[in-house]
Design a protein around this motif. Structure first.
Motif, mmCIF file in Angstrom:
data_model
loop_
_atom_site.group_PDB
_atom_site.id
_atom_site.type_symbol
_atom_site.label_atom_id
_atom_site.label_comp_id
_atom_site.label_asym_id
_atom_site.label_seq_id
_atom_site.Cartn_x
_atom_site.Cartn_y
_atom_site.Cartn_z
ATOM 1 N N UNK A 145 0.830 -1.207 0.000
ATOM 2 C CA UNK A 145 0.000 0.000 0.000
ATOM 3 C C UNK A 145 0.866 1.260 0.000
ATOM 4 N N UNK A 146 1.994 1.239 0.694
ATOM 5 C CA UNK A 146 2.887 2.408 0.701
ATOM 6 C C UNK A 146 3.346 2.748 -0.713
ATOM 7 N N UNK A 147 3.804 1.739 -1.432
ATOM 8 C CA UNK A 147 4.303 1.955 -2.788
ATOM 9 C C UNK A 147 3.172 2.400 -3.716
ATOM 10 N N UNK A 148 2.014 1.771 -3.593
ATOM 11 C CA UNK A 148 0.879 2.079 -4.473
ATOM 12 C C UNK A 148 0.365 3.490 -4.255
ATOM 13 N N UNK A 149 0.281 3.913 -3.005
ATOM 14 C CA UNK A 149 -0.221 5.256 -2.708
ATOM 15 C C UNK A 149 0.802 6.330 -3.056
#
Length: 211
Positions: A145-149
């Motif tokens: 989620x960190x990378x995607x956001x």
């Protein structure tokens, strides 16, 4: 392992234990209340992504029913091998997985169909292990989620809504430069909206609130 990483590991252990200690009766009530609060984010014709729960994470079965009734378009994460950036595919009417996420104990179901990125969603419901009073999230540690956001942040979408039990919120979590606060946290106690501050300096973590 550096000090911040070790502290995050300790916090994950503590917060997971608090979540696991919720009784079945308490869990049922909390999940019903939380999903009722979440219904405000479900809008006809809008793309909303839900998560596939792992372990003791909150179940969202009722929210899926509400979204279908309202005509929202439901997506779930799709993990591309050897990549941390998530895709999202539509949840089919008959949820038969294309494949499980093999070679992983997470065993997250994956569905076929057209894939979109996070910035093409209107709302992203985000699972969490912990969240602090500023909206900073502590996840499983995989970084998906960190990378995607981070890849989606310039577009202004999606609206990010962290979901969990009240006992998963604490005063302050350790953060790093790449961490961004979520827009909302929803639990059985209601909906909390966070202001989006400038990049905050690394904070000294405090003891999480107890259930």
């Amino acid at each position: 392992m550096n000090h911040t990483a070790k502290h995050k590991t300790d916090l994950r252990r503590q917060l997971r234990r608090a979540r696991q200690n919720i009784t079945p009766a308490q869990r049922q009530i909390a999940e019903r209340k939380t999903q009722n609060h979440l219904s405000r984010f479900v809008v006809r014709g809008k793309r909303i992504a839900l998560y596939c729960p792992i372990g003791s994470e909150m179940r969202l079965n009722r929210l899926i029913f509400i979204a279908k009734q309202r005509g929202a378009i439901i997506y779930v994460p799709y993990i591309e091998p050897k990549s941390l950036r998530l895709w999202f595919t539509r949840l089919p009417e008959k949820a038969v997985a294309e494949r499980p996420r093999t070679q992983s104990r997470l065993n997250i179901p994956q569905f076929s169909g057209k894939k979109i990125r996070a910035h093409q969603l209107h709302t992203l419901i985000v699972p969490l292990v912990g969240i602090d009073e500023r909206g900073y999230r502590l996840g499983q540690g995989g970084g998906f989620y960190d990378v995607s956001l981070a890849a989606a942040q310039r577009s202004g979408l999606p609206r990010t809504v962290g979901v969990g039990f009240a006992c998963q919120q604490c005063a302050v979590l350790p953060i790093e430069k790449h961490d961004k606060p979520l827009n909302y946290f929803v639990c059985e106690n209601g909906v909390q909206r966070f202001r989006q501050p400038e990049l905050a300096p690394t904070q000294t973590p405090q003891t999480p609130a107890q259930c």
